[in-house]
Design an enzyme around this catalytic site. Structure first.
Site, short mmCIF file in Angstrom:
data_model
loop_
_atom_site.label_atom_id
_atom_site.label_comp_id
_atom_site.label_asym_id
_atom_site.label_seq_id
_atom_site.Cartn_x
_atom_site.Cartn_y
_atom_site.Cartn_z
N PHE A 1 -8.02 3.42 15.86
CA PHE A 1 -7.69 2.49 14.77
C PHE A 1 -7.10 1.22 15.40
O PHE A 1 -6.22 1.31 16.25
CB PHE A 1 -6.70 3.15 13.80
N ASP B 1 -1.15 10.14 16.53
CA ASP B 1 -1.16 9.42 15.26
C ASP B 1 -1.83 10.33 14.23
O ASP B 1 -3.01 10.67 14.36
CB ASP B 1 -1.92 8.09 15.42
N TYR C 1 0.80 6.26 2.86
CA TYR C 1 0.03 5.85 1.66
C TYR C 1 -1.36 6.46 1.59
O TYR C 1 -2.08 6.22 0.63
CB TYR C 1 -0.05 4.31 1.58
N LYS C 2 -1.76 7.24 2.59
CA LYS C 2 -3.10 7.84 2.56
C LYS C 2 -3.01 9.19 1.83
O LYS C 2 -2.72 9.22 0.65
CB LYS C 2 -3.64 7.95 3.99
N ARG D 1 -17.54 4.54 4.04
CA ARG D 1 -16.65 5.68 4.27
C ARG D 1 -16.32 6.35 2.94
O ARG D 1 -16.05 5.69 1.94
CB ARG D 1 -15.38 5.19 4.96
C1 LIG Z 1 -4.06 3.77 8.43
C2 LIG Z 1 -3.70 3.86 9.85
C3 LIG Z 1 -2.62 3.14 10.36
C4 LIG Z 1 -1.86 2.23 9.44
O1 LIG Z 1 -0.88 1.47 10.05
P1 LIG Z 1 0.06 0.56 9.14
O2 LIG Z 1 1.10 0.10 10.06
O3 LIG Z 1 0.55 1.41 8.02
O4 LIG Z 1 -0.75 -0.55 8.58
C5 LIG Z 1 -2.29 3.31 11.69
N1 LIG Z 1 -3.01 4.13 12.50
C6 LIG Z 1 -4.07 4.83 12.02
C7 LIG Z 1 -4.82 5.73 12.93
C8 LIG Z 1 -4.45 4.70 10.71
O5 LIG Z 1 -5.50 5.37 10.24
#
Ligand SMILES: *Cc1c(COP(=O)(O)O)cnc(C)c1O
Length: 419
Positions: free
Chosen positions: A133, A204, A229-230, A378
């Site tokens: 990501f 992560d 938030y996911k 997705r």
């Molecule tokens: C969604 C996601 C993030 C989100 O990071 P934010 O700091 O909340 O914007 C980070 N790492 C991964 C792998 C994600 O899927």
């Protein structure tokens, strides 16, 4: 659960009994999802829960409104990072006192990797995956440029990551469930490889927490971060979480040493003395409103059986895959996900030359997934609110769009800032 036949076409009527027999079906009523939507994006932004709506009203009106500053003590605001951290910790296999809720995933990743790196002062290599990501890669880049000690980033292709873990490696930074493909890294195996080489690991869990069974302590993980938030349904921009194994608490230091990470924040000393527990990973004041919504979302998950959740996510995504092959086979969709649903998290991606426009057309028809550049559509399969019949209906709409080529209308190709 009624099993589907191995072969042969699937009709919608054969899926209704699966919805009726689904042990998780009652959870759907806890979510406020518009009737005209098939929401396939719980992996990107979990939907609103009734509990969150009610708690938000109460925290604003009763707590902020009436308690004001007293709320830090009387309404439990001060304890929120640890209390909620423990709840999330129980979902991802952490013991009590090993997880706190604070900041964003990006900021927490910075803290976790910096802390891990500092525990391996004689080594400079940080191994990660290309195509991770983006924020994870950007944060490592930023950490490298602001570090006094030399950091060498070793960014490797996915299937080459483990080969890169050697006796020069300080930290391995990986995302458990890939944000596009949903592919799952074997957490126990890679953690062991890191440790066998004397390295530490930061996982992560952004796409894992609340969807894929994860056991940080069973795998002996060192640090972890993840998103609120996911699948945890915390609401847009909800705070994130950070985990550190108990064995590191006394020795770890992180660079964002704010007053909430101090041993005695209300003594107002000039010198920073870190808290002697997980609180040293905190930085500043808790965003109470955001954390309150997250707590309501997490509370729903705590009531669900994790095995049932994972089995249903696998069944939904396997069904989607089978129906796409059956009904949309001639349209050049290419799966970007592991072929076996058991090897992916609760989402999958399909590449299509006009993927962006097809997804915009799907969204306009009430099937909400998202698009990840360059060409991936997705789709998420959240087990707490999706039905098997939703999957069928979504594929039917996808087929109509691809057959009619309605996605070629100009309004579906206009770009937007968030895809
Ligand atoms: C969604 C996601 C993030 C989100 O990071 P934010 O700091 O909340 O914007 C980070 N790492 C991964 C792998 C994600 O899927």
């Amino acid at each position: 659960m009624t099993a589907l036949t191995e072969n042969g076409p699937i009709d919608r009527d054969s899926l209704s009994p699966m919805d009726s027999a689904d042990p998780l079906a009652p959870f759907r009523e806890r979510f406020l999802i518009p009737d005209d939507l098939i929401y396939m994006n719980g992996n990107s932004l979990g939907p609103l829960t009734i509990a969150a709506k009610e708690r938000m009203h109460s925290v604003v009106i009763n707590e902020w409104g009436r308690e004001l500053i007293r709320g830090w003590n009387t309404a439990g605001w001060y304890d929120l990072p640890c209390r909620l951290g423990d709840k999330i910790g129980s979902i991802v296999g952490a013991a009590a006192g090993e997880t706190v809720v604070c900041d964003s995933t990006s900021v927490n990743l910075f803290k976790a990797v910096a802390a891990a790196r500092a525990l391996r002062p004689d080594r400079g290599k940080v191994v990660t995956e290309s195509g991770n990501f983006p924020t994870d890669l950007y944060v490592l880049d930023g950490l490298q440029s602001f570090s006094r000690e030399n950091i060498e980033l070793d960014v490797r292709q996915r299937d080459d990551v483990t080969a890169g873990i050697d006796s020069d490696t300080a930290v391995v930074v990986l995302t458990h469930v890939h944000y596009v493909s949903g592919a799952i890294f074997p957490m126990a195996e890679i953690t062991k490889r890191a440790h066998d080489n004397g390295a530490l690991i930061v996982w992560d869990l952004s796409h894992s927490a609340g969807a894929v069974p994860t056991n940080l302590n069973e795998c002996d993980a060192d640090f972890a971060v993840g998103c609120g938030y996911k699948h945890l349904n915390g609401g847009p921009g909800a705070p994130a979480f950070i985990f550190a194994a108990r064995r590191h608490h006394e020795t770890m230091r992180q660079p964002l040493s704010g007053w909430f990470g101090h041993a005695e924040p209300f003594k107002f000393y000039d010198e920073f003395v870190p808290a002697n527990d997980i609180k040293r990973l905190l930085c500043g004041t808790t965003g109470v409103l955001g954390a309150t919504a997250l707590e309501a979302g997490v509370d729903q998950i705590l009531e669900a059986d994790p095995d049932e959740m994972s089995q249903k996510a696998i069944a939904l995504s396997g069904l989607f895959q089978r129906l796409v092959t059956e009904h949309c086979g001639e349209f050049g969709l290419e799966s970007r996900s592991p072929p076996d649903a058991r090897n992916r998290g609760a989402h999958m991606s399909y590449a299509h030359a006009d993927g962006f426009a097809v997804m915009q057309n799907l969204i306009a028809r009430g099937v909400v997934g998202d698009f990840r550049a360059p060409d991936n559509m997705r789709f998420g399969f959240s087990p707490l609110f999706m039905r098997y019949t939703d999957v069928f209906d979504a594929v039917e709409i996808l087929r109509e769009i691809l057959t009619s080529r309605s996605y070629t209308a100009p309004r579906y190709t206009e770009t937007r800032s968030v895809t």
